[in-house]
Design an enzyme around this catalytic site. Structure first.
Site, PDB file in Angstrom:
ATOM      1  N   LYS A 153      30.912  21.549  39.001  1.00 14.67           N
ATOM      2  CA  LYS A 153      30.217  22.762  39.757  1.00 14.67           C
ATOM      3  C   LYS A 153      29.797  23.960  38.532  1.00 14.67           C
ATOM      4  CE  LYS A 153      30.813  26.197  43.050  1.00 14.67           C
ATOM      5  NZ  LYS A 153      31.456  26.958  44.376  1.00 14.67           N
ATOM      6  N   LYS A 185      26.919  19.831  41.739  1.00 15.60           N
ATOM      7  CA  LYS A 185      26.405  21.144  42.426  1.00 15.60           C
ATOM      8  C   LYS A 185      25.935  21.957  41.195  1.00 15.60           C
ATOM      9  CE  LYS A 185      28.017  24.825  45.371  1.00 15.60           C
ATOM     10  NZ  LYS A 185      28.864  25.383  46.089  1.00 15.60           N
TER      11      LYS A 185
HETATM   12  C1  PBG Z   1      32.120  28.916  47.019  1.00 16.52           C
HETATM   13  C2  PBG Z   1      31.082  28.268  47.261  1.00 16.52           C
HETATM   14  C3  PBG Z   1      29.754  28.592  46.945  1.00 16.52           C
HETATM   15  C4  PBG Z   1      28.788  27.698  47.288  1.00 16.52           C
HETATM   16  C5  PBG Z   1      29.677  26.621  47.988  1.00 16.52           C
HETATM   17  N1  PBG Z   1      30.949  27.162  47.998  1.00 16.52           N
HETATM   18  C6  PBG Z   1      29.281  29.792  46.068  1.00 16.52           C
HETATM   19  C7  PBG Z   1      29.807  30.238  44.729  1.00 16.52           C
HETATM   20  O1  PBG Z   1      30.331  29.292  44.017  1.00 16.52           O
HETATM   21  O2  PBG Z   1      29.630  31.235  44.425  1.00 16.52           O
HETATM   22  C8  PBG Z   1      27.336  27.784  47.037  1.00 16.52           C
HETATM   23  C9  PBG Z   1      26.548  26.769  48.044  1.00 16.52           C
HETATM   24  C10 PBG Z   1      25.134  27.391  48.204  1.00 16.52           C
HETATM   25  O3  PBG Z   1      24.497  27.800  47.361  1.00 16.52           O
HETATM   26  O4  PBG Z   1      24.433  26.524  48.999  1.00 16.52           O
HETATM   27  N2  PBG Z   1      33.480  28.473  46.620  1.00 16.52           N
END
Ligand code: PBG
Length: 427
Positions: A296, A349
């Site tokens: 991520k 992601k």
């Molecule tokens: C938070 C989380 C995020 C997303 C999914 N879970 C945001 C972040 O890490 O700040 C983002 C998903 C998206 O942008 O569609 N744990």
């Protein structure tokens, strides 16, 4: 129940080839009528009257046996068939040249819808989608400004209706993201493991209505943290790793207790997969899966999501736990740890800008791979479509197909309902 059977009727193929699907069907039909142009042996004098049009189907039968037909041909009485069509004319001014001497012309395998469908390497179906849904305590569905077409759904009404719609087109997997009341947030995110909190309550409601629905949950503190970070923030701004993991274990167990099928740590703390596995097993949740957000990245593509949940970090950024977008090999370190710690699914992601990472994990790991087409990716396609700069539907389907081609088994996408509806209509 009614919705499940609707799906069975309208979309029962296990997988659907998308590209050229429409013309594929058309091509098939016209081929069928061509196949039916039978050329039968007839006496020369009768030929004219037996010319058959493609649309007429079969030629009239003369009652001859196979042997008689063969004998007629052997005797030189060859029945008439349509002539070879004339060579299509090129526009005036087309240069007259010697053909290139190529022993391979890849365009041959792309020449018609039927051929293209036959050689299509990747397919996509509603079964590949996981539908992320935003929920809140309210009764109404509130539109999310930065994500046209997405809503914070009332957990008791709008959500249940949205899930029914998704199931009707073959999407039976969802992931829940809660908007938590400000008053329930604190620095240690304790609301995250309240058994009667918004997420556990919603899971129980959905499982009661749809026992076979697969519910993924998000494991991270940010929706519950008064600091808007995925972990506990120390006075000096450091995100505390092991203490956060302790909280995440309680959160995952609480979600499992409510009936979650797959808990998905998205926090990027070190060691959380192994710790969550142990915590789940200790409570008897051996059958609850872990989808780890393995790679991520600290991405600006999450902007619209943070608006949706009002979960922007109150200060700083997430770069000490989420990965540097410049890094490729580092994804392997995360993947190895997650595999060793017992992850069931590895997630990458964002999605489209990170296709190389999806391919990397696909090639290096036997585990299923998930890709998250995040909020910013969704909103860009929506905005481009609204402004008529791109064809929204085509770009949506292409982007999803590309995630599959790169190696994603499942795709978390806000387009899940729209794309599955499109796929079902193709049939
Ligand atoms: C938070 C989380 C995020 C997303 C999914 N879970 C945001 C972040 O890490 O700040 C983002 C998903 C998206 O942008 O569609 N744990």
């Amino acid at each position: 129940m009614a919705t499940t059977s609707l799906f069975n009727v309208s979309c029962s193929f296990p997988s659907i080839k998308v590209i050229d699907c429409k013309s594929y069907v058309g091509g098939l039909r016209s081929n069928v009528s061509q196949v039916r142009i039978a050329s039968l042996p007839v006496a020369t004098s009768q030929r004219r009257s037996l010319v058959v049009r493609a649309s007429n189907g079969h030629a009239k039968k003369l009652g001859r046996s196979d042997a008689e037909c063969e004998a007629a041909v052997a005797a030189g009485d060859v029945p008439e068939a349509p002539p070879v069509p004339p060579k299509p004319v090129a526009p005036a001014g087309t240069p007259v040249i010697q053909p290139l001497n190529l022993n391979r012309r890849p365009r041959r395998n792309r020449a018609s819808p039927t051929v293209r469908a036959a050689f299509q390497e990747t397919d996509i179906s509603p079964a590949n989608f996981v539908y992320p849904l935003f929920i809140h305590e309210g009764e109404e569905d509130t539109p999310i400004g930065a994500m046209p077409g997405c809503y914070r759904l009332g957990w008791r009404h709008g959500l249940v209706e949205e899930v029914a719609k998704a199931r009707a087109v073959g999407v039976n997997s969802i992931v829940l993201f809660p908007k938590v009341p400000e008053a329930l947030k604190n620095p240690t995110g304790d609301e995250a493991y309240n058994d009667n909190g918004l997420v556990p309550r919603t899971i129980r409601l959905l499982k009661d209505k749809y026992p076979d629905l697969i519910i993924y949950t998000d494991v991270a503190l940010d929706p519950y943290s008064s600091d808007g970070h995925d972990g506990i923030v120390r006075e000096d701004g450091v995100i505390m790793n092991d203490e956060t993991v302790h909280q995440l274990c309680k959160q995952a167990v609480s979600q499992a207790r409510a009936g979650a099928d797959v808990v998905s740590p998205s926090d990027m703390m070190d060691g959380r997969v192994g710790a969550i596995r142990a915590a789940l097993d200790a409570e008897g949740f051996q059958n609850v899966s872990i989808m780890s957000y393995t790679a991520k990245y600290a991405s600006s593509f999450y902007g619209p999501f943070r608006e949706a949940l009002d979960s922007n970090p109150r200060f700083g950024d997430k770069k000490t736990y989420q990965m540097n977008p410049a890094n490729y090999r580092e994804a392997l370190i995360e993947a190895r740890e997650d595999e060793a710690e017992g992850a069931d699914i590895l997630l990458v992601k964002p999605g489209l800008p990170y296709l190389d990472i999806i391919r990397l994990l696909r090639d290096k790991s036997p585990l299923p791979i998930a890709a998250y087409q995040v909020s910013g990716e969704y909103s860009m396609i929506k905005a481009g479509g609204v402004l008529k700069m791109i064809d929204e539907e085509k770009v949506m389907m292409e982007s999803l197909m590309c995630l599959r081609r790169a190696g994603a088994d499942i795709i978390l996408t806000y387009f899940a309902l729209q794309a599955a509806t499109y796929l079902c209509n193709q049939k």
